[in-house]
Design a protein around this motif. Structure first.
Motif, PDB file in Angstrom:
ATOM      1  N   SER A   1       8.791   6.820 -28.267  1.00 13.08           N
ATOM      2  CA  SER A   1       9.748   5.728 -28.187  1.00 13.08           C
ATOM      3  C   SER A   1      11.121   6.235 -28.594  1.00 13.08           C
ATOM      4  O   SER A   1      11.246   7.172 -29.365  1.00 13.08           O
ATOM      5  N   GLY A   2      12.148   5.592 -28.036  1.00 16.09           N
ATOM      6  CA  GLY A   2      13.502   6.020 -28.357  1.00 16.09           C
ATOM      7  C   GLY A   2      14.069   6.887 -27.248  1.00 16.09           C
ATOM      8  O   GLY A   2      13.496   7.895 -26.867  1.00 16.09           O
ATOM      9  N   ARG A   3      15.186   6.480 -26.724  1.00 19.90           N
ATOM     10  CA  ARG A   3      15.783   7.189 -25.585  1.00 19.90           C
ATOM     11  C   ARG A   3      16.129   8.614 -25.934  1.00 19.90           C
ATOM     12  O   ARG A   3      16.054   9.510 -25.106  1.00 19.90           O
ATOM     13  N   THR A   4      16.511   8.871 -27.185  1.00 23.70           N
ATOM     14  CA  THR A   4      16.932  10.223 -27.542  1.00 23.70           C
ATOM     15  C   THR A   4      15.759  11.194 -27.616  1.00 23.70           C
ATOM     16  O   THR A   4      15.967  12.397 -27.659  1.00 23.70           O
ATOM     17  N   THR A   5      14.542  10.670 -27.625  1.00 24.08           N
ATOM     18  CA  THR A   5      13.388  11.569 -27.746  1.00 24.08           C
ATOM     19  C   THR A   5      12.888  12.062 -26.405  1.00 24.08           C
ATOM     20  O   THR A   5      12.070  12.974 -26.356  1.00 24.08           O
ATOM     21  N   SER A   6      13.351  11.471 -25.319  1.00 23.10           N
ATOM     22  CA  SER A   6      12.784  11.812 -24.022  1.00 23.10           C
ATOM     23  C   SER A   6      13.041  13.260 -23.625  1.00 23.10           C
ATOM     24  O   SER A   6      12.275  13.825 -22.853  1.00 23.10           O
ATOM     25  N   SER A   7      14.081  13.868 -24.134  1.00 31.68           N
ATOM     26  CA  SER A   7      14.429  15.231 -23.721  1.00 31.68           C
ATOM     27  C   SER A   7      14.218  16.238 -24.843  1.00 31.68           C
ATOM     28  O   SER A   7      14.753  17.345 -24.782  1.00 31.68           O
ATOM     29  N   LEU A   8      13.455  15.885 -25.842  1.00 29.34           N
ATOM     30  CA  LEU A   8      13.197  16.811 -26.933  1.00 29.34           C
ATOM     31  C   LEU A   8      11.936  17.620 -26.661  1.00 29.34           C
ATOM     32  O   LEU A   8      11.010  17.125 -26.002  1.00 29.34           O
ATOM     33  N   PRO A   9      11.881  18.839 -27.166  1.00 31.89           N
ATOM     34  CA  PRO A   9      10.665  19.635 -27.036  1.00 31.89           C
ATOM     35  C   PRO A   9       9.501  18.938 -27.740  1.00 31.89           C
ATOM     36  O   PRO A   9       9.678  18.307 -28.787  1.00 31.89           O
ATOM     37  N   LYS A  10       8.341  19.071 -27.162  1.00 32.65           N
ATOM     38  CA  LYS A  10       7.157  18.424 -27.740  1.00 32.65           C
ATOM     39  C   LYS A  10       5.981  19.395 -27.737  1.00 32.65           C
ATOM     40  O   LYS A  10       5.948  20.350 -26.957  1.00 32.65           O
ATOM     41  N   GLY A  11       5.044  19.124 -28.611  1.00 32.53           N
ATOM     42  CA  GLY A  11       3.882  19.998 -28.706  1.00 32.53           C
ATOM     43  C   GLY A  11       2.626  19.232 -29.038  1.00 32.53           C
ATOM     44  O   GLY A  11       2.671  18.066 -29.421  1.00 32.53           O
ATOM     45  N   TRP A  12       1.512  19.909 -28.839  1.00 31.54           N
ATOM     46  CA  TRP A  12       0.200  19.398 -29.227  1.00 31.54           C
ATOM     47  C   TRP A  12      -0.413  20.352 -30.246  1.00 31.54           C
ATOM     48  O   TRP A  12      -0.359  21.580 -30.079  1.00 31.54           O
ATOM     49  N   PHE A  13      -0.997  19.766 -31.272  1.00 33.92           N
ATOM     50  CA  PHE A  13      -1.735  20.499 -32.277  1.00 33.92           C
ATOM     51  C   PHE A  13      -3.104  19.845 -32.398  1.00 33.92           C
ATOM     52  O   PHE A  13      -3.312  18.724 -31.935  1.00 33.92           O
ATOM     53  N   ARG A  14      -4.019  20.532 -33.064  1.00 33.18           N
ATOM     54  CA  ARG A  14      -5.315  19.932 -33.314  1.00 33.18           C
ATOM     55  C   ARG A  14      -5.828  20.339 -34.680  1.00 33.18           C
ATOM     56  O   ARG A  14      -5.459  21.385 -35.215  1.00 33.18           O
ATOM     57  N   GLN A  15      -6.689  19.493 -35.205  1.00 33.33           N
ATOM     58  CA  GLN A  15      -7.248  19.745 -36.531  1.00 33.33           C
ATOM     59  C   GLN A  15      -8.704  19.358 -36.549  1.00 33.33           C
ATOM     60  O   GLN A  15      -9.059  18.205 -36.253  1.00 33.33           O
ATOM     61  N   SER A  16      -9.541  20.321 -36.917  1.00 34.52           N
ATOM     62  CA  SER A  16     -10.972  20.075 -37.088  1.00 34.52           C
ATOM     63  C   SER A  16     -11.253  19.897 -38.567  1.00 34.52           C
ATOM     64  O   SER A  16     -10.483  20.357 -39.414  1.00 34.52           O
ATOM     65  N   PRO A  17     -12.367  19.243 -38.911  1.00 35.61           N
ATOM     66  CA  PRO A  17     -12.699  19.039 -40.324  1.00 35.61           C
ATOM     67  C   PRO A  17     -12.748  20.358 -41.088  1.00 35.61           C
ATOM     68  O   PRO A  17     -13.377  21.323 -40.645  1.00 35.61           O
ATOM     69  N   GLY A  18     -12.056  20.400 -42.201  1.00 35.25           N
ATOM     70  CA  GLY A  18     -12.071  21.582 -43.042  1.00 35.25           C
ATOM     71  C   GLY A  18     -11.161  22.698 -42.589  1.00 35.25           C
ATOM     72  O   GLY A  18     -11.125  23.766 -43.217  1.00 35.25           O
TER      73      GLY A  18
END
Length: 122
Positions: A23-40
């Motif tokens: 959300s937010g117009r200023t965020t549409s052109s920002l770099p984005k990433g995916w991370f993941r976390q498993s238990p422990g």
């Protein structure tokens, strides 16, 4: 804010498409990433994309199976996950970064979504 969705229970070898709406117009052109976390385990880098989508970055463990993309008009980033393995089971988080720095380090990201759970059964 970032809202991740698309997780679920899938058999090994299956596919999922995760979405992260910002959300937010200023965020549409920002770099984005995916991370993941498993238990422990610590939260680990999965994939990232620059503001235009012209450059993408992947962890070695997911190269060839995961594809990150974005639609700036919808302010949404996607993660297509194919050939799922049980070790891909984790909560997947999307994040965006405002400043420069490495795409691979979670410390360089400024805002995080709530995560979506991916469970892969063998």
């Amino acid at each position: 804010q970032l809202q991740a969705s698309g997780g679920g229970l899938v058999q090994a070898g299956g596919s999922l498409r995760l979405s992260c709406a910002a959300s937010g117009r200023t965020t549409s052109s920002l770099p984005k990433g995916w991370f993941r976390q498993s238990p422990g385990k610590e939260r680990e880098f999965v994939a990232a994309i620059n503001w235009s989508g012209s450059n993408t970055y992947y962890a070695d463990s997911v190269k060839g199976r995961f594809t990150i993309s974005r639609d700036n008009a919808k302010n949404t980033v996607y993660l297509q996950i194919n050939s799922l393995k049980p070790e891909d089971t984790a909560v997947y988080y999307c994040a965006l970064k405002i400043k420069g720095g490495s795409y691979y380090s979670r410390l360089e990201y400024d805002y995080w979504g709530q995560g979506t759970l991916v469970t892969v059964s063998s």
